[in-house]
Design an enzyme around this catalytic site. Structure first.
Site, PDB file in Angstrom:
ATOM      1  N   LEU A  16       0.604  -1.210   0.129  1.00 52.72           N
ATOM      2  CA  LEU A  16       0.255  -0.135   0.265  1.00 52.72           C
ATOM      3  C   LEU A  16       1.105   1.358   0.185  1.00 52.72           C
ATOM      4  CD1 LEU A  16      -2.726   1.606   0.093  1.00 52.72           C
ATOM      5  CD2 LEU A  16      -2.557   1.300   3.450  1.00 52.72           C
ATOM      6  N   ASP A  22      10.867   3.651  13.740  1.00 52.43           N
ATOM      7  CA  ASP A  22      10.382   2.465  14.006  1.00 52.43           C
ATOM      8  C   ASP A  22       8.908   2.867  14.377  1.00 52.43           C
ATOM      9  OD1 ASP A  22       9.188   0.461  15.281  1.00 52.43           O
ATOM     10  OD2 ASP A  22      11.235  -0.420  16.339  1.00 52.43           O
ATOM     11  N   ALA A  52       2.229  -2.332   9.318  1.00 55.23           N
ATOM     12  CA  ALA A  52       1.758  -3.580  10.089  1.00 55.23           C
ATOM     13  C   ALA A  52       2.661  -4.706   9.729  1.00 55.23           C
ATOM     14  CB  ALA A  52       0.218  -3.754   9.013  1.00 55.23           C
ATOM     15  N   THR A  73       1.754  -8.659   8.409  1.00 54.00           N
ATOM     16  CA  THR A  73       0.523  -8.507   7.520  1.00 54.00           C
ATOM     17  C   THR A  73       0.690 -10.174   8.086  1.00 54.00           C
ATOM     18  OG1 THR A  73       1.872  -8.471   5.905  1.00 54.00           O
ATOM     19  CG2 THR A  73       0.769  -6.419   6.436  1.00 54.00           C
ATOM     20  N   THR A  96      -8.301  -4.535   8.663  1.00 53.34           N
ATOM     21  CA  THR A  96      -8.684  -5.647   7.506  1.00 53.34           C
ATOM     22  C   THR A  96     -10.101  -6.422   8.113  1.00 53.34           C
ATOM     23  OG1 THR A  96      -8.121  -7.957   7.396  1.00 53.34           O
ATOM     24  CG2 THR A  96      -7.534  -7.189  10.224  1.00 53.34           C
ATOM     25  N   ASP A  97     -10.208  -7.544   7.313  1.00 52.84           N
ATOM     26  CA  ASP A  97     -11.798  -7.884   7.192  1.00 52.84           C
ATOM     27  C   ASP A  97     -11.202  -8.848   8.676  1.00 52.84           C
ATOM     28  OD1 ASP A  97      -9.690  -8.995   5.566  1.00 52.84           O
ATOM     29  OD2 ASP A  97     -11.275 -10.678   4.778  1.00 52.84           O
ATOM     30  N   TYR A  99      -3.824 -11.993  14.007  1.00 47.28           N
ATOM     31  CA  TYR A  99      -4.078 -10.879  13.141  1.00 47.28           C
ATOM     32  C   TYR A  99      -4.785 -10.478  13.499  1.00 47.28           C
ATOM     33  CZ  TYR A  99      -3.932  -8.043   9.130  1.00 47.28           C
ATOM     34  OH  TYR A  99      -4.439  -7.801   7.866  1.00 47.28           O
TER      35      TYR A  99
HETATM   36  N1  LIG Z   1      -1.973  -7.427   2.608  1.00 44.49           N
HETATM   37  C1  LIG Z   1      -3.000  -8.066   3.178  1.00 44.49           C
HETATM   38  O1  LIG Z   1      -4.008  -8.930   2.309  1.00 44.49           O
HETATM   39  C2  LIG Z   1      -4.352  -6.936   3.719  1.00 44.49           C
HETATM   40  C3  LIG Z   1      -5.452  -7.168   4.180  1.00 44.49           C
HETATM   41  C4  LIG Z   1      -5.898  -7.088   4.997  1.00 44.49           C
HETATM   42  C5  LIG Z   1      -5.197  -5.757   5.512  1.00 44.49           C
HETATM   43  N2  LIG Z   1      -4.393  -5.545   5.549  1.00 44.49           N
HETATM   44  C6  LIG Z   1      -3.502  -4.339   5.810  1.00 44.49           C
HETATM   45  O2  LIG Z   1      -3.400  -3.063   5.229  1.00 44.49           O
HETATM   46  C7  LIG Z   1      -2.109  -2.320   5.310  1.00 44.49           C
HETATM   47  C8  LIG Z   1      -1.301  -2.485   4.098  1.00 44.49           C
HETATM   48  O3  LIG Z   1      -0.474  -3.697   3.854  1.00 44.49           O
HETATM   49  P1  LIG Z   1       0.036  -3.786   3.189  1.00 44.49           P
HETATM   50  O4  LIG Z   1       0.160  -5.355   2.847  1.00 44.49           O
HETATM   51  O5  LIG Z   1       0.321  -3.549   2.291  1.00 44.49           O
HETATM   52  O6  LIG Z   1       2.105  -4.493   4.429  1.00 44.49           O
HETATM   53  P2  LIG Z   1       3.184  -4.984   3.904  1.00 44.49           P
HETATM   54  O7  LIG Z   1       3.474  -4.898   2.519  1.00 44.49           O
HETATM   55  O8  LIG Z   1       3.141  -6.024   4.236  1.00 44.49           O
HETATM   56  O9  LIG Z   1       4.156  -3.490   4.113  1.00 44.49           O
HETATM   57  C9  LIG Z   1       4.147  -3.189   6.108  1.00 44.49           C
HETATM   58  C10 LIG Z   1       5.440  -2.644   5.934  1.00 44.49           C
HETATM   59  O10 LIG Z   1       5.763  -2.322   7.455  1.00 44.49           O
HETATM   60  C11 LIG Z   1       6.569  -2.190   7.690  1.00 44.49           C
HETATM   61  N3  LIG Z   1       6.614  -2.251   8.913  1.00 44.49           N
HETATM   62  C12 LIG Z   1       6.761  -3.918  10.278  1.00 44.49           C
HETATM   63  N4  LIG Z   1       6.458  -3.230  11.016  1.00 44.49           N
HETATM   64  C13 LIG Z   1       7.402  -2.046  11.338  1.00 44.49           C
HETATM   65  C14 LIG Z   1       7.227  -0.918  12.223  1.00 44.49           C
HETATM   66  N5  LIG Z   1       7.406  -1.992  13.644  1.00 44.49           N
HETATM   67  N6  LIG Z   1       7.734   0.571  12.216  1.00 44.49           N
HETATM   68  C15 LIG Z   1       8.121   0.705  10.572  1.00 44.49           C
HETATM   69  N7  LIG Z   1       7.462  -0.007   9.657  1.00 44.49           N
HETATM   70  C16 LIG Z   1       7.350  -1.185   9.905  1.00 44.49           C
HETATM   71  C17 LIG Z   1       7.103  -3.038   6.931  1.00 44.49           C
HETATM   72  O11 LIG Z   1       8.771  -3.200   6.767  1.00 44.49           O
HETATM   73  P3  LIG Z   1       9.006  -4.311   6.519  1.00 44.49           P
HETATM   74  O12 LIG Z   1       9.007  -4.760   5.184  1.00 44.49           O
HETATM   75  O13 LIG Z   1      10.352  -4.180   6.594  1.00 44.49           O
HETATM   76  O14 LIG Z   1       8.958  -5.591   7.824  1.00 44.49           O
HETATM   77  C18 LIG Z   1       6.359  -3.334   5.310  1.00 44.49           C
HETATM   78  O15 LIG Z   1       7.261  -2.858   4.963  1.00 44.49           O
HETATM   79  C19 LIG Z   1      -2.462  -2.964   6.801  1.00 44.49           C
HETATM   80  O16 LIG Z   1      -2.597  -2.468   7.415  1.00 44.49           O
HETATM   81  C20 LIG Z   1      -2.208  -4.110   6.665  1.00 44.49           C
HETATM   82  O17 LIG Z   1      -2.870  -4.577   7.558  1.00 44.49           O
HETATM   83  C21 LIG Z   1      -3.493  -5.815   4.184  1.00 44.49           C
END
Ligand SMILES: NC(=O)c1ccc[n+]([C@@H]2O[C@H](COP(=O)([O-])OP(=O)(O)OC[C@H]3O[C@@H](n4cnc5c(N)ncnc54)[C@H](OP(=O)(O)O)[C@@H]3O)[C@@H](O)[C@H]2O)c1
Length: 300
Positions: A12, A48, A72, A74, A113-114, A137
Protein backbone atom coordinates in the site's frame (compact mmCIF):
# COMPACT_ATOMS: atom_id res chain seq x y z
CA UNK A 1 0.22 19.81 2.13
CA UNK A 2 2.73 17.53 3.86
CA UNK A 3 1.94 13.84 4.07
CA UNK A 4 3.67 11.11 6.07
CA UNK A 5 3.32 7.55 4.72
CA UNK A 6 4.65 4.90 7.10
CA UNK A 7 5.37 1.41 5.74
CA UNK A 8 6.73 3.12 2.63
CA UNK A 9 8.27 -0.14 1.34
CA UNK A 10 5.01 -2.08 1.65
CA UNK A 11 2.35 -2.82 -0.97
CA UNK A 12 0.00 0.00 0.00
CA UNK A 13 2.83 2.40 0.87
CA UNK A 14 4.21 2.06 -2.64
CA UNK A 15 0.84 2.62 -4.33
CA UNK A 16 0.15 5.71 -2.20
CA UNK A 17 3.49 7.22 -3.22
CA UNK A 18 2.95 6.37 -6.90
CA UNK A 19 -0.53 7.91 -7.01
CA UNK A 20 0.48 11.05 -5.12
CA UNK A 21 3.42 11.47 -7.54
CA UNK A 22 1.29 10.95 -10.66
CA UNK A 23 -1.89 12.71 -9.48
CA UNK A 24 -4.03 9.78 -10.53
CA UNK A 25 -4.57 6.07 -9.97
CA UNK A 26 -5.83 3.35 -12.30
CA UNK A 27 -9.39 4.43 -11.52
CA UNK A 28 -9.02 8.18 -11.92
CA UNK A 29 -7.73 11.48 -10.60
CA UNK A 30 -7.25 12.13 -6.91
CA UNK A 31 -8.64 15.29 -5.26
CA UNK A 32 -6.98 18.58 -6.26
CA UNK A 33 -5.97 19.19 -2.66
CA UNK A 34 -3.05 16.76 -3.23
CA UNK A 35 -1.52 18.74 -6.12
CA UNK A 36 2.06 19.64 -5.10
CA UNK A 37 1.78 17.64 -1.88
CA UNK A 38 5.12 16.87 -0.25
CA UNK A 39 5.24 13.19 0.61
CA UNK A 40 7.60 11.73 3.18
CA UNK A 41 7.66 7.92 3.15
CA UNK A 42 9.37 6.12 6.01
CA UNK A 43 10.48 2.53 6.56
CA UNK A 44 11.38 0.80 9.81
CA UNK A 45 14.98 2.07 9.57
CA UNK A 46 13.90 5.73 9.41
CA UNK A 47 11.01 5.45 11.85
CA UNK A 48 10.17 2.38 13.90
CA UNK A 49 6.52 3.10 14.66
CA UNK A 50 6.61 0.95 17.81
CA UNK A 51 8.92 3.60 19.38
CA UNK A 52 6.41 6.05 20.90
CA UNK A 53 8.96 8.78 21.69
CA UNK A 54 10.53 8.60 18.24
CA UNK A 55 7.10 8.80 16.59
CA UNK A 56 6.07 11.82 18.69
CA UNK A 57 9.34 13.64 17.90
CA UNK A 58 9.30 12.77 14.18
CA UNK A 59 5.71 13.94 13.72
CA UNK A 60 6.22 17.08 15.85
CA UNK A 61 9.11 18.29 13.68
CA UNK A 62 7.61 17.11 10.38
CA UNK A 63 4.77 19.63 10.02
CA UNK A 64 2.47 16.95 8.60
CA UNK A 65 -1.17 17.62 7.68
CA UNK A 66 -1.94 13.96 7.05
CA UNK A 67 -0.43 10.71 8.33
CA UNK A 68 -1.29 7.42 6.59
CA UNK A 69 -0.15 4.26 8.37
CA UNK A 70 0.75 1.65 5.76
CA UNK A 71 2.94 -0.27 8.22
CA UNK A 72 1.80 -3.47 9.91
CA UNK A 73 2.77 -7.03 10.70
CA UNK A 74 0.74 -8.63 7.90
CA UNK A 75 1.93 -12.24 8.07
CA UNK A 76 -1.26 -13.82 9.45
CA UNK A 77 0.40 -17.13 10.38
CA UNK A 78 3.45 -15.32 11.81
CA UNK A 79 1.21 -13.22 14.09
CA UNK A 80 -0.28 -16.41 15.55
CA UNK A 81 3.08 -17.52 16.97
CA UNK A 82 4.29 -13.98 17.90
CA UNK A 83 1.18 -12.23 19.19
CA UNK A 84 3.16 -9.92 21.52
CA UNK A 85 5.27 -8.61 18.66
CA UNK A 86 2.16 -8.34 16.47
CA UNK A 87 0.41 -6.38 19.23
CA UNK A 88 3.27 -3.87 19.37
CA UNK A 89 3.17 -3.23 15.60
CA UNK A 90 -0.55 -3.64 14.88
CA UNK A 91 -2.08 -2.16 18.05
CA UNK A 92 0.37 -0.03 20.06
CA UNK A 93 2.12 1.56 17.07
CA UNK A 94 -1.07 2.94 15.44
CA UNK A 95 -1.87 4.36 18.89
CA UNK A 96 1.53 6.10 18.88
CA UNK A 97 0.88 7.59 15.44
CA UNK A 98 -2.68 8.61 16.31
CA UNK A 99 -1.53 10.37 19.50
CA UNK A 100 1.22 12.21 17.62
CA UNK A 101 -1.28 13.21 14.89
CA UNK A 102 -3.66 14.55 17.52
CA UNK A 103 -0.93 16.68 19.12
CA UNK A 104 0.24 17.94 15.70
CA UNK A 105 -3.29 18.75 14.49
CA UNK A 106 -2.95 16.26 11.60
CA UNK A 107 -5.48 13.82 10.18
CA UNK A 108 -4.68 10.12 10.64
CA UNK A 109 -5.54 7.07 8.53
CA UNK A 110 -5.20 3.60 10.05
CA UNK A 111 -5.62 0.68 7.66
CA UNK A 112 -7.32 -2.43 9.00
CA UNK A 113 -8.69 -5.76 7.88
CA UNK A 114 -11.70 -7.97 7.18
CA UNK A 115 -10.16 -10.38 9.72
CA UNK A 116 -11.63 -8.29 12.58
CA UNK A 117 -14.86 -10.20 11.81
CA UNK A 118 -15.54 -13.82 12.83
CA UNK A 119 -16.79 -14.74 9.35
CA UNK A 120 -19.81 -16.66 10.58
CA UNK A 121 -22.52 -14.66 8.71
CA UNK A 122 -23.13 -15.41 5.01
CA UNK A 123 -23.69 -11.74 4.06
CA UNK A 124 -21.12 -8.98 3.40
CA UNK A 125 -20.29 -7.11 6.61
CA UNK A 126 -20.94 -3.37 6.97
CA UNK A 127 -18.90 -1.00 9.10
CA UNK A 128 -20.93 -1.19 12.32
CA UNK A 129 -21.50 -4.96 12.33
CA UNK A 130 -20.16 -6.69 15.46
CA UNK A 131 -16.50 -7.69 15.29
CA UNK A 132 -15.03 -10.90 16.72
CA UNK A 133 -11.60 -11.84 15.37
CA UNK A 134 -10.58 -15.52 15.30
CA UNK A 135 -6.82 -14.97 14.85
CA UNK A 136 -3.98 -13.10 16.55
CA UNK A 137 -3.66 -10.91 13.46
CA UNK A 138 -7.36 -9.97 13.66
CA UNK A 139 -7.23 -9.35 17.42
CA UNK A 140 -4.17 -7.09 17.18
CA UNK A 141 -5.59 -5.17 14.19
CA UNK A 142 -8.90 -4.64 16.02
CA UNK A 143 -6.98 -3.28 19.03
CA UNK A 144 -5.17 -0.98 16.57
CA UNK A 145 -8.50 0.38 15.32
CA UNK A 146 -9.67 1.03 18.87
CA UNK A 147 -6.47 2.77 19.93
CA UNK A 148 -6.41 4.91 16.77
CA UNK A 149 -9.99 6.09 17.23
CA UNK A 150 -9.44 6.73 20.95
CA UNK A 151 -6.23 8.73 20.49
CA UNK A 152 -7.06 10.91 17.48
CA UNK A 153 -10.19 12.99 16.90
CA UNK A 154 -9.41 13.25 13.16
CA UNK A 155 -9.05 9.51 12.52
CA UNK A 156 -10.17 7.34 9.59
CA UNK A 157 -10.04 3.56 9.94
CA UNK A 158 -10.14 1.87 6.53
CA UNK A 159 -10.71 -1.92 6.49
CA UNK A 160 -9.58 -3.77 3.41
CA UNK A 161 -8.88 -7.40 2.42
CA UNK A 162 -6.83 -9.84 0.30
CA UNK A 163 -4.52 -7.05 -0.87
CA UNK A 164 -2.11 -7.17 -3.81
CA UNK A 165 0.17 -4.38 -5.04
CA UNK A 166 2.91 -4.09 -7.65
CA UNK A 167 5.71 -4.01 -5.05
CA UNK A 168 6.02 -6.68 -2.37
CA UNK A 169 4.76 -10.20 -1.76
CA UNK A 170 1.15 -11.25 -2.28
CA UNK A 171 -1.14 -14.14 -3.24
CA UNK A 172 -1.22 -13.19 -6.94
CA UNK A 173 2.55 -13.29 -7.26
CA UNK A 174 2.72 -16.54 -5.28
CA UNK A 175 0.16 -18.18 -7.59
CA UNK A 176 2.05 -16.93 -10.66
CA UNK A 177 5.28 -18.44 -9.33
CA UNK A 178 3.65 -21.77 -8.45
CA UNK A 179 1.73 -21.78 -11.74
CA UNK A 180 4.98 -21.44 -13.65
CA UNK A 181 6.69 -24.29 -11.74
CA UNK A 182 3.85 -26.78 -11.30
CA UNK A 183 0.99 -28.51 -13.12
CA UNK A 184 -1.42 -28.06 -10.22
CA UNK A 185 -1.83 -26.15 -6.97
CA UNK A 186 -4.16 -26.92 -4.06
CA UNK A 187 -6.09 -23.90 -2.78
CA UNK A 188 -8.74 -23.42 -0.08
CA UNK A 189 -12.26 -23.14 -1.49
CA UNK A 190 -14.36 -22.54 1.64
CA UNK A 191 -13.04 -19.12 2.72
CA UNK A 192 -14.76 -16.27 0.90
CA UNK A 193 -13.65 -12.65 0.65
CA UNK A 194 -12.75 -9.75 -1.63
CA UNK A 195 -9.45 -9.64 -3.56
CA UNK A 196 -8.40 -5.98 -3.55
CA UNK A 197 -5.96 -3.95 -5.61
CA UNK A 198 -3.65 -1.79 -3.46
CA UNK A 199 -3.80 0.85 -6.21
CA UNK A 200 -7.61 1.09 -5.95
CA UNK A 201 -7.43 1.12 -2.15
CA UNK A 202 -4.85 3.93 -2.17
CA UNK A 203 -7.12 5.97 -4.47
CA UNK A 204 -10.10 5.65 -2.14
CA UNK A 205 -8.00 6.34 0.98
CA UNK A 206 -6.86 9.64 -0.56
CA UNK A 207 -10.47 10.58 -1.38
CA UNK A 208 -11.62 9.77 2.16
CA UNK A 209 -8.69 11.61 3.77
CA UNK A 210 -9.56 14.80 1.88
CA UNK A 211 -12.83 14.98 3.87
CA UNK A 212 -13.67 15.44 7.51
CA UNK A 213 -16.04 12.45 7.62
CA UNK A 214 -14.00 10.63 10.24
CA UNK A 215 -14.64 7.06 11.41
CA UNK A 216 -14.67 3.52 10.03
CA UNK A 217 -14.85 2.61 6.30
CA UNK A 218 -14.84 -0.65 4.37
CA UNK A 219 -12.87 -0.54 1.12
CA UNK A 220 -12.51 -3.64 -1.03
CA UNK A 221 -12.94 -4.38 -4.71
CA UNK A 222 -16.48 -5.43 -5.60
CA UNK A 223 -17.54 -9.10 -5.63
CA UNK A 224 -16.95 -12.10 -3.41
CA UNK A 225 -14.98 -15.24 -4.25
CA UNK A 226 -12.97 -18.04 -2.65
CA UNK A 227 -9.16 -18.24 -2.61
CA UNK A 228 -9.49 -21.05 -5.17
CA UNK A 229 -11.61 -18.82 -7.48
CA UNK A 230 -9.00 -16.07 -7.05
CA UNK A 231 -6.18 -18.52 -7.89
CA UNK A 232 -8.04 -19.73 -11.00
CA UNK A 233 -8.52 -16.15 -12.19
CA UNK A 234 -4.78 -15.52 -11.75
CA UNK A 235 -3.83 -18.65 -13.73
CA UNK A 236 -6.28 -17.76 -16.49
CA UNK A 237 -5.34 -14.06 -16.62
CA UNK A 238 -1.60 -14.83 -16.63
CA UNK A 239 -2.02 -17.55 -19.27
CA UNK A 240 -0.61 -20.27 -17.00
CA UNK A 241 -1.46 -23.91 -17.65
CA UNK A 242 -1.85 -24.93 -14.01
CA UNK A 243 -4.91 -26.64 -12.53
CA UNK A 244 -6.38 -25.36 -9.26
CA UNK A 245 -7.37 -28.24 -6.98
CA UNK A 246 -9.94 -27.14 -4.42
CA UNK A 247 -9.60 -28.14 -0.77
CA UNK A 248 -11.34 -27.34 2.51
CA UNK A 249 -9.84 -25.24 5.34
CA UNK A 250 -9.75 -28.42 7.42
CA UNK A 251 -7.69 -30.25 4.79
CA UNK A 252 -5.36 -27.23 4.43
CA UNK A 253 -4.88 -26.99 8.23
CA UNK A 254 -4.08 -30.70 8.46
CA UNK A 255 -1.34 -30.25 5.86
CA UNK A 256 -0.15 -26.90 7.37
CA UNK A 257 -0.49 -27.22 11.17
CA UNK A 258 1.17 -23.83 11.86
CA UNK A 259 -1.46 -21.91 9.88
CA UNK A 260 -3.76 -19.48 11.72
CA UNK A 261 -7.52 -19.88 11.75
CA UNK A 262 -9.23 -17.58 9.23
CA UNK A 263 -12.83 -16.40 8.92
CA UNK A 264 -14.98 -18.53 6.59
CA UNK A 265 -16.91 -15.58 5.16
CA UNK A 266 -15.17 -12.22 5.46
CA UNK A 267 -16.65 -10.32 2.54
CA UNK A 268 -17.08 -6.58 3.20
CA UNK A 269 -19.61 -4.11 1.78
CA UNK A 270 -18.34 -0.55 1.15
CA UNK A 271 -21.46 0.99 2.65
CA UNK A 272 -19.85 4.09 4.16
CA UNK A 273 -18.05 4.87 0.89
CA UNK A 274 -21.40 4.62 -0.92
CA UNK A 275 -22.85 7.21 1.46
CA UNK A 276 -19.90 9.65 1.46
CA UNK A 277 -17.22 10.12 -1.24
CA UNK A 278 -18.71 7.46 -3.54
CA UNK A 279 -17.71 3.85 -4.04
CA UNK A 280 -15.43 3.71 -7.08
CA UNK A 281 -13.99 0.29 -6.25
CA UNK A 282 -14.02 -1.89 -9.39
CA UNK A 283 -15.22 -5.50 -9.68
CA UNK A 284 -12.27 -7.57 -8.45
CA UNK A 285 -11.79 -9.32 -11.80
CA UNK A 286 -11.39 -5.96 -13.60
CA UNK A 287 -8.79 -4.75 -11.08
CA UNK A 288 -6.91 -8.07 -11.32
CA UNK A 289 -6.91 -7.92 -15.11
CA UNK A 290 -5.32 -4.41 -15.10
CA UNK A 291 -2.76 -5.61 -12.54
CA UNK A 292 -1.75 -8.66 -14.58
CA UNK A 293 -1.43 -6.48 -17.69
CA UNK A 294 0.76 -3.87 -15.93
CA UNK A 295 2.86 -6.16 -13.72
CA UNK A 296 5.65 -7.01 -16.22
CA UNK A 297 6.32 -3.31 -16.89
CA UNK A 298 6.10 -2.41 -13.18
CA UNK A 299 8.61 -5.13 -12.33
CA UNK A 300 10.84 -3.74 -15.10
N1 LIG B 1 -1.85 -7.75 2.77
C1 LIG B 1 -3.13 -8.03 2.92
O1 LIG B 1 -3.65 -8.98 2.33
C2 LIG B 1 -3.99 -7.16 3.81
C3 LIG B 1 -5.32 -7.54 4.01
C4 LIG B 1 -6.12 -6.73 4.83
C5 LIG B 1 -5.58 -5.60 5.42
N2 LIG B 1 -4.28 -5.28 5.21
C6 LIG B 1 -3.74 -4.10 5.89
O2 LIG B 1 -3.35 -3.16 4.89
C7 LIG B 1 -2.22 -2.43 5.35
C8 LIG B 1 -1.13 -2.45 4.29
O3 LIG B 1 -0.77 -3.81 4.08
P1 LIG B 1 0.38 -4.20 3.03
O4 LIG B 1 0.00 -5.51 2.45
O5 LIG B 1 0.68 -3.05 2.16
O6 LIG B 1 1.59 -4.44 4.04
P2 LIG B 1 3.08 -4.94 3.71
O7 LIG B 1 3.31 -4.96 2.23
O8 LIG B 1 3.31 -6.17 4.51
O9 LIG B 1 3.94 -3.73 4.29
C9 LIG B 1 3.96 -3.44 5.65
C10 LIG B 1 5.18 -2.61 5.92
O10 LIG B 1 5.23 -2.30 7.32
C11 LIG B 1 6.58 -2.25 7.68
N3 LIG B 1 6.77 -2.38 9.12
C12 LIG B 1 6.60 -3.48 9.89
N4 LIG B 1 6.89 -3.21 11.18
C13 LIG B 1 7.24 -1.89 11.22
C14 LIG B 1 7.65 -1.01 12.25
N5 LIG B 1 7.77 -1.42 13.52
N6 LIG B 1 7.94 0.27 11.94
C15 LIG B 1 7.84 0.71 10.66
N7 LIG B 1 7.47 -0.08 9.63
C16 LIG B 1 7.17 -1.37 9.91
C17 LIG B 1 7.19 -3.42 6.93
O11 LIG B 1 8.57 -3.28 6.83
P3 LIG B 1 9.47 -4.61 6.56
O12 LIG B 1 9.12 -5.05 5.20
O13 LIG B 1 10.83 -4.06 6.70
O14 LIG B 1 9.08 -5.58 7.63
C18 LIG B 1 6.49 -3.30 5.57
O15 LIG B 1 7.22 -2.51 4.66
C19 LIG B 1 -1.84 -3.03 6.71
O16 LIG B 1 -2.40 -2.26 7.73
C20 LIG B 1 -2.49 -4.39 6.68
O17 LIG B 1 -2.77 -4.88 7.97
C21 LIG B 1 -3.47 -6.02 4.41
Amino acid sequence: MRILVTGGNGQLGNELQRILREGCSEIGSIPAVYANAEVVATDIETLDITDADAVMAYVAQGGFDLIINGAAMTNVDGCETAEDAAYRVNAEAPGNLARAAEVAGAKFVQVSTDYVFPGTEPEPRVEDDPTGPVSAYGRTKLAGEERSLAECSRCFVVRTAWLYGYVGKNFVKTMMRLGTDRDEVTVVDDQLGNPTSANDLAHEILKIAATEDYGVYHCTNEGTCSWADFAEAVMEGAGLDCAVVRCTSEEYAAANPASARRPAYSSLRNKRLEGTVGNEMRPWRDALSTYLKNLPEMEG
